[in-house]
Design an enzyme around this catalytic site. Structure first.
Site, PDB file in Angstrom:
ATOM      1  N   GLU A 288     -16.393   6.236   3.624  1.00 26.78           N
ATOM      2  CA  GLU A 288     -15.790   5.652   4.826  1.00 26.78           C
ATOM      3  C   GLU A 288     -16.054   6.471   6.073  1.00 26.78           C
ATOM      4  OE1 GLU A 288     -11.632   4.706   4.440  1.00 26.78           O
ATOM      5  OE2 GLU A 288     -11.248   6.345   3.090  1.00 26.78           O
TER       6      GLU A 288
ATOM      7  N   ARG B 221       0.835  -1.205   0.000  1.00 23.26           N
ATOM      8  CA  ARG B 221       0.000   0.000   0.000  1.00 23.26           C
ATOM      9  C   ARG B 221       0.867   1.251   0.000  1.00 23.26           C
ATOM     10  NH1 ARG B 221      -4.654   0.268   4.445  1.00 23.26           N
ATOM     11  NH2 ARG B 221      -2.948   0.978   5.766  1.00 23.26           N
TER      12      ARG B 221
ATOM     13  N   LYS C   6      -2.714   6.457   1.010  1.00 26.09           N
ATOM     14  CA  LYS C   6      -2.617   6.901   2.415  1.00 26.09           C
ATOM     15  C   LYS C   6      -1.659   8.093   2.452  1.00 26.09           C
ATOM     16  CE  LYS C   6      -2.390   4.856   7.019  1.00 26.09           C
ATOM     17  NZ  LYS C   6      -3.635   5.405   7.537  1.00 26.09           N
TER      18      LYS C   6
END
Ligand SMILES: Cc1ncc(COP(=O)(O)O)c(C=O)c1O
Length: 343
Positions: free
Chosen positions: A223, A84, A187
């Site tokens: 989210e 990620r 992220k």
């Protein structure tokens, strides 16, 4: 000076930053990574024109190390964090951290700070925070030619003291965290900066956090602040599919666990109205594992969706929570090979 551990109150640690003895760092110049350095300083010397400061060329990760009953430290699915972080780096045109460098840096910093891994049963864990940012100087908007990668660790207490406590959430319609074709799947710090106004507004209103909707149509759930959303109905685990949410490693794991427990799983767009039909809902992520949701308030419709009416988390959420945390701490076998045990 090395920190003495006698005064550590493991059971009452906050979810916050506590100084440890060492961190590790490595710099990449013109595409070439240098040597991994160990540091005792909590500070970095950063160029005043670093792209990480001006243009948000910055990505991070968050994962945990767990102390088992057998006295061995376990790290959960760290390879997924490496992947990620590489995706985040590519997403904002930074140099990706090579797999071996990430691995060596992470195991080194854990080893150097072993005494900070909270004891088994304390409810606390060692939080691992890898960070990558453009440290090279640029004035025009372009990728830096120098990047700094570092990892620090800090012992953290449980996100919710006293176990798994249902929380209240506020649906947010007037602020977007990320655009559909933007950086929401990475992220990167900019997403978190963009979410803060909404999170503070939710907290000021007495809510634990905010639920973002899809930025384009405001029809679907995205989210829950810094966590993914799930709903449960008729033995089915439902979680949003969206172009603007982070692919949570906890959520990926809960999907696998749910399947192994004989549940059906669906990853698809989740319309806001569907909140009515769930029997349980929750937020999931590394920090809280699962935060069951008690109430969701939609200010536009002046509507409250209620779960956990008796104040207790739902039975399926608890089953998933117990199974995941038992695998992470080594209390139960790890049929998925998710855990790396440090000998
Ligand atoms: C925006 C966002 N969504 C979801 C998550 C949960 O992801 P994970 O389960 O990998 O911690 C996080 C935390 O990392 C997050 O910051």
């Amino acid at each position: 000076m090395a920190i003495l551990m006698e005064n550590f109150d493991w059971a009452n640690l906050p979810f916050g930053y506590i100084k440890t003895d060492y961190n590790v760092r490595c710099v990449c110049k013109d595409g070439k990574w240098g040597k991994l350095e160990v540091s005792t300083s909590e500070y970095i010397d950063v160029h005043i024109a670093a792209t990480g400061l001006h243009y948000g060329q910055e990505a991070f990760e968050g994962l945990k190390a767990y102390m088992g009953k057998d006295g061995k430290i376990r790290v959960f699915r760290w390879e997924e964090n490496v992947k990620r972080m590489a995706a985040s780096a590519e997403g904002i045109k930074m140099e990706a951290v090579p797999f071996e460098l990430f691995r060596d840096a992470m195991f080194k910093v854990i080893d150097l700070n072993k005494k900070f891994v909270p004891p088994y049963g304390s409810g606390a864990n060692l939080y691992i925070r890898p960070l990558l940012f453009g440290s090279g100087a640029e004035v025009g908007v372009k990728p830096a030619t120098e990047y700094t990668f570092l990892i620090f660790v800090t012992p953290v207490g449980p996100y919710f003291k006293g176990g798994v406590k249902p929380v209240n959430m506020l649906i947010c319609r007037d602020i977007d965290r990320a655009a559909p074709l933007g950086t929401g799947i990475y992220k990167v710090g900019g997403n978190y900066a963009a979410s803060m106004r909404a999170i503070i507004a939710a907290r000021n209103g007495g809510f634990s956090n905010t639920i973002f909707l899809d930025a384009k149509e405001k029809k679907y759930i995205d989210e829950c602040g810094p966590a993914n959303f799930f709903g449960i109905r008729d033995n089915t685990y439902v979680t949003p599919k969206s172009e603007s949410i982070l692919n949570s490693i906890t959520n990926m794991s809960l999907i696998e666990i749910a399947k192994s427990l004989g549940m059906k799983t669906e990853r698809r767009q989740v319309p806001v109205e569907e909140l009515e039909s769930f029997t349980e809902t929750g937020a999931c992520g590394t920090a809280a594992v699962i935060s069951p949701i008690a109430k969701i308030f939609d200010p536009e419709k002046n509507k409250i969706y209620e779960y956990c009416k008796d104040g207790e988390p739902g039975p399926i959420s608890m089953k998933l929570y117990k199974r995941l945390t038992a695998i992470q701490s080594g209390d139960e076998a790890d049929p998925f090979s998710w855990v790396t045990v440090i000998d």
